[in-house]
Write a protein that holds these residues in place. Structure first.
Motif, PDB file in Angstrom:
ATOM      1  N   GLU A  18      31.348  41.525  10.578  1.00 40.90           N
ATOM      2  CA  GLU A  18      29.878  41.504  10.535  1.00 40.90           C
ATOM      3  C   GLU A  18      29.327  40.660  11.695  1.00 40.90           C
ATOM      4  O   GLU A  18      28.399  41.075  12.397  1.00 40.90           O
ATOM      5  CB  GLU A  18      29.413  40.934   9.195  1.00 40.90           C
ATOM      6  CG  GLU A  18      27.894  40.902   9.058  1.00 40.90           C
ATOM      7  CD  GLU A  18      27.441  40.434   7.675  1.00 40.90           C
ATOM      8  OE1 GLU A  18      28.183  39.662   7.036  1.00 40.90           O
ATOM      9  OE2 GLU A  18      26.338  40.841   7.260  1.00 40.90           O
ATOM     10  N   CYS A  19      29.916  39.480  11.905  1.00 40.63           N
ATOM     11  CA  CYS A  19      29.469  38.613  12.999  1.00 40.63           C
ATOM     12  C   CYS A  19      29.731  39.240  14.365  1.00 40.63           C
ATOM     13  O   CYS A  19      28.908  39.149  15.280  1.00 40.63           O
ATOM     14  CB  CYS A  19      30.173  37.254  12.926  1.00 40.63           C
ATOM     15  SG  CYS A  19      29.756  36.315  11.446  1.00 40.63           S
ATOM     16  N   LYS A  22      27.226  41.832  15.403  1.00 37.85           N
ATOM     17  CA  LYS A  22      25.993  41.189  15.887  1.00 37.85           C
ATOM     18  C   LYS A  22      26.074  40.864  17.387  1.00 37.85           C
ATOM     19  O   LYS A  22      25.061  40.836  18.074  1.00 37.85           O
ATOM     20  CB  LYS A  22      25.774  39.895  15.085  1.00 37.85           C
ATOM     21  CG  LYS A  22      24.443  39.220  15.341  1.00 37.85           C
ATOM     22  CD  LYS A  22      24.433  37.806  14.746  1.00 37.85           C
ATOM     23  CE  LYS A  22      23.154  37.056  15.040  1.00 37.85           C
ATOM     24  NZ  LYS A  22      23.313  35.607  14.796  1.00 37.85           N
ATOM     25  N   HIS A  23      27.293  40.605  17.887  1.00 38.34           N
ATOM     26  CA  HIS A  23      27.465  40.264  19.302  1.00 38.34           C
ATOM     27  C   HIS A  23      27.539  41.496  20.206  1.00 38.34           C
ATOM     28  O   HIS A  23      27.683  41.357  21.414  1.00 38.34           O
ATOM     29  CB  HIS A  23      28.743  39.433  19.493  1.00 38.34           C
ATOM     30  CG  HIS A  23      28.606  38.012  19.026  1.00 38.34           C
ATOM     31  ND1 HIS A  23      28.667  37.662  17.699  1.00 38.34           N
ATOM     32  CD2 HIS A  23      28.409  36.853  19.700  1.00 38.34           C
ATOM     33  CE1 HIS A  23      28.513  36.350  17.577  1.00 38.34           C
ATOM     34  NE2 HIS A  23      28.357  35.838  18.767  1.00 38.34           N
ATOM     35  N   LEU A  44      25.017  39.045   5.442  1.00 41.91           N
ATOM     36  CA  LEU A  44      24.141  38.356   6.395  1.00 41.91           C
ATOM     37  C   LEU A  44      23.197  39.294   7.132  1.00 41.91           C
ATOM     38  O   LEU A  44      22.132  38.890   7.592  1.00 41.91           O
ATOM     39  CB  LEU A  44      25.005  37.614   7.425  1.00 41.91           C
ATOM     40  CG  LEU A  44      25.930  36.526   6.849  1.00 41.91           C
ATOM     41  CD1 LEU A  44      26.995  36.134   7.870  1.00 41.91           C
ATOM     42  CD2 LEU A  44      25.104  35.314   6.449  1.00 41.91           C
ATOM     43  N   THR A  45      23.589  40.561   7.258  1.00 44.22           N
ATOM     44  CA  THR A  45      22.869  41.485   8.137  1.00 44.22           C
ATOM     45  C   THR A  45      21.693  42.139   7.425  1.00 44.22           C
ATOM     46  O   THR A  45      21.888  42.882   6.458  1.00 44.22           O
ATOM     47  CB  THR A  45      23.829  42.585   8.644  1.00 44.22           C
ATOM     48  OG1 THR A  45      24.977  41.962   9.211  1.00 44.22           O
ATOM     49  CG2 THR A  45      23.141  43.467   9.677  1.00 44.22           C
TER      50      THR A  45
ATOM     51  N   PRO B 140      32.189  39.734  24.020  1.00 48.96           N
ATOM     52  CA  PRO B 140      31.051  40.023  24.894  1.00 48.96           C
ATOM     53  C   PRO B 140      30.147  38.796  24.948  1.00 48.96           C
ATOM     54  O   PRO B 140      29.981  38.108  23.936  1.00 48.96           O
ATOM     55  CB  PRO B 140      30.358  41.203  24.209  1.00 48.96           C
ATOM     56  CG  PRO B 140      30.842  41.198  22.803  1.00 48.96           C
ATOM     57  CD  PRO B 140      32.181  40.542  22.796  1.00 48.96           C
ATOM     58  N   THR B 259      32.243  33.186  18.644  1.00 50.01           N
ATOM     59  CA  THR B 259      32.062  34.121  17.540  1.00 50.01           C
ATOM     60  C   THR B 259      31.376  33.384  16.390  1.00 50.01           C
ATOM     61  O   THR B 259      31.159  32.177  16.452  1.00 50.01           O
ATOM     62  CB  THR B 259      33.415  34.673  17.024  1.00 50.01           C
ATOM     63  OG1 THR B 259      34.180  33.578  16.495  1.00 50.01           O
ATOM     64  CG2 THR B 259      34.197  35.365  18.117  1.00 50.01           C
ATOM     65  N   GLY B 260      31.092  34.127  15.342  1.00 46.35           N
ATOM     66  CA  GLY B 260      30.435  33.536  14.176  1.00 46.35           C
ATOM     67  C   GLY B 260      28.956  33.899  14.167  1.00 46.35           C
ATOM     68  O   GLY B 260      28.393  34.288  15.192  1.00 46.35           O
ATOM     69  N   TRP B 261      28.351  33.788  13.014  1.00 44.99           N
ATOM     70  CA  TRP B 261      26.956  34.216  12.873  1.00 44.99           C
ATOM     71  C   TRP B 261      26.045  33.392  13.769  1.00 44.99           C
ATOM     72  O   TRP B 261      25.064  33.888  14.311  1.00 44.99           O
ATOM     73  CB  TRP B 261      26.522  34.104  11.408  1.00 44.99           C
ATOM     74  CG  TRP B 261      25.242  34.837  11.139  1.00 44.99           C
ATOM     75  CD1 TRP B 261      24.024  34.302  10.884  1.00 44.99           C
ATOM     76  CD2 TRP B 261      25.079  36.261  11.119  1.00 44.99           C
ATOM     77  NE1 TRP B 261      23.095  35.294  10.701  1.00 44.99           N
ATOM     78  CE2 TRP B 261      23.709  36.507  10.834  1.00 44.99           C
ATOM     79  CE3 TRP B 261      25.946  37.344  11.313  1.00 44.99           C
ATOM     80  CZ2 TRP B 261      23.195  37.807  10.747  1.00 44.99           C
ATOM     81  CZ3 TRP B 261      25.437  38.635  11.216  1.00 44.99           C
ATOM     82  CH2 TRP B 261      24.073  38.851  10.943  1.00 44.99           C
ATOM     83  N   ASP B 263      27.371  31.552  16.471  1.00 45.13           N
ATOM     84  CA  ASP B 263      28.227  31.169  17.604  1.00 45.13           C
ATOM     85  C   ASP B 263      28.961  29.859  17.349  1.00 45.13           C
ATOM     86  O   ASP B 263      29.139  29.052  18.269  1.00 45.13           O
ATOM     87  CB  ASP B 263      27.381  31.029  18.877  1.00 45.13           C
ATOM     88  CG  ASP B 263      27.049  32.387  19.476  1.00 45.13           C
ATOM     89  OD1 ASP B 263      27.577  33.405  18.994  1.00 45.13           O
ATOM     90  OD2 ASP B 263      26.262  32.422  20.436  1.00 45.13           O
TER      91      ASP B 263
END
Lengths: 328, 328
Positions: A18-19, A22-23, A44-45, B140, B259-261, B263
């Motif tokens: 999921e994270c 987002k990137h 979370l999304t 990314p 990474t991570g929701w 960063d």
């Protein structure tokens, strides 16, 4: 239009996917599929759906690539082939001895349904495998060494937790510096299991537990610990939470080989990872390969593939000309 | 039947290809093509022919892949497209600013003749580019840093040799440890040219030459040295031969990303090479990609490709099932 990603299984790996989505601006999380009660799950999304895993087949037109985030022991062997009947799929199957079998099962399902399945994606198997392959292709006859750590091994931590009197535990796998240096020098040493890695355990014991007995049980546990030099530290629950909450990992692939008419020149290739979060990095690799699965399928391909079968350009959101200009 | 390799240009790179072919049992060196008098050339491989470069087109049925071993400045821009009219080709074109143009020229010739051309193969461009691409695809928004050395820069050594009073010279490019450490820490530092590399020069001066003047000319030379901290050592011809005869090189690609929701987790990916012989390692990469060019062409493909467009499995002599079993 963005690539619509589905996640099957919302544990550490699923959350990591999921994270990662987002990137990646060319992707969107369409839905999470869970075996729990969907109403109990908070993701979370914004805007992404939560569905029952069993309803996945009927959502096949809402998802471009399903990323399977279950475990290799009992989930993926049936889930990945099953989902390949409805979706392009990517998984992180890592039971090495059963990869051939898994590949065949996914290949059959994916060919029949006209989808692409990419299995065993992550860092090992995954990026480490790629580095073994590239080095072996360039320096045939060379030797490759893989070291893991310093990092948390979930399997070894679980094994400790199952011991009587243990409340919680965290196990770190640590590569031995001396072995790393010997390999880096290009000496091609023969290394035993014990010479390559040590194991360090942080254990929270229950009140009144026999610490010596726990320690003995750990260090003598076959397969998991008996072949290693193992250190056991008893700490409090608070210390475990404070100092060992993360899931870092990483490791090294070091390959050396020779060139020249009489093998007179030596070369050392080293690839290493230092990861704050093992599941989030693995998820990021899964998402990059989801892009590849989508594109390959759009080009008309189907069947099972591993990271070995995917041209690197498919992983990037940039097109060929931009890649050549910016990264070649 | 073995893949029949042709070499165009028998300098350090061409000799390296000859040695690399010897390490790959599924290949054989069929012929070396030279602009010198073929009678004047002694090669190492028994049974391989030596032909005039100008006669290459008429030998097209004797060669499966022609490996171009000329220079990027004046040879490859016309040689690779020209040879792509008759052969599958692989080159190590490394003039970054002209890669797009070169790609187009090779693509046109290769498509018209139905061959595969793979350009810019080696370690940078080549293996380093692949590592930049993989890291960028996985993380990314991450940042990548490339360091070269410690190793001999042929271009910088040549630039010194052209100075009045200089008989011979060897220049080493050296990455700065402090910069490497800052990048490895994941700090994503902004680094100037001077902060990333230093340059060390070993110079043999002619008798009676003005050493101070030579030193000043070197350290102030625009593009080559003026942006770097440069050290100049004057040594004897014997010392140069004894201590600096090799052509070692290498370097590092280090990428970090989050990474991570929010960063919250950091990851560092590092790839490094330590090479005793720069041309022999480059040649070994060329030969692995020659295998890929041959196979892709047998599958009916044509046109120009870079390392980004080649699935890694094509580099190995092993088949898919064996690769999955041994390296995945």
């Amino acid at each position: 239009m963005a690539i619509r990603i589905g996640i099957l299984g919302y544990g550490n790996l699923g959350k990591g996917v999921e994270c990662a989505v987002k990137h990646n601006p060319d992707m969107e999380l369409a839905a999470v599929f869970t075996r729990r009660d969907p109403a109990s799950l908070t993701i979370l999304t914004e805007g992404a759906k939560v569905y029952r895993a069993a309803d996945a087949p009927e959502k096949k037109d809402e998802i471009d690539v399903m990323i399977l985030c279950g475990g290799s022991a009992t989930d993926l062997p049936w889930q990945t082939p099953d989902m390949a009947r409805y979706f392009n799929v990517v998984d992180s199957f890592d039971t090495h001895a059963r990869i051939s079998e898994h590949f065949e099962a996914v290949d059959k399902a994916a060919r029949e349904s006209g989808h692409v399945g990419i299995i065993s994606v992550g860092w090992d198997p995954g990026m480490f495998s790629l580095n073994r392959l590239y080095a072996n292709g360039i320096l045939p006859g060379g030797k490759d060494y893989t070291f893991w750590g310093k990092g948390v091994s979930q399997g070894h931590s679980d094994a400790i937790r199952r011991i009587d009197g243990v409340k919680d535990a965290r196990q770190y796998t640590i590569p031995v510096d001396r072995a790393l240096e010997a390999v880096r020098s290009g000496e091609n040493p023969e290394l035993t299991v014990r010479e390559k890695h040590t194991r360090e355990c942080f254990v929270v014991a229950e009140d009144g537990a026999d610490l010596d007995k726990i320690r003995e049980t750990i260090v003598n546990m076959p397969n998991y610990f008996s072949d290693y030099d193992t250190t056991v530290h008893f700490i409090s629950e608070e210390e475990l939470q404070r100092d060992h909450a993360g899931i870092p990992h990483g490791g090294f692939v070091i390959c050396s080989g020779k060139t020249g008419w009489r093998d007179e020149n030596k070369h050392v290739i080293e690839y290493s990872l230092k990861l704050d979060s093992n599941p989030e990095f693995t998820s990021s690799v899964l998402v990059a390969y989801a892009r590849a699965a989508y594109r390959l399928n759009r080009e008309g391909q189907s069947g099972c593939k591993s990271v070995f079968d995917i041209a690197p350009a498919y992983l990037s959101a940039m097109d060929g000309a931009e890649l050549r200009k910016r990264l070649l």
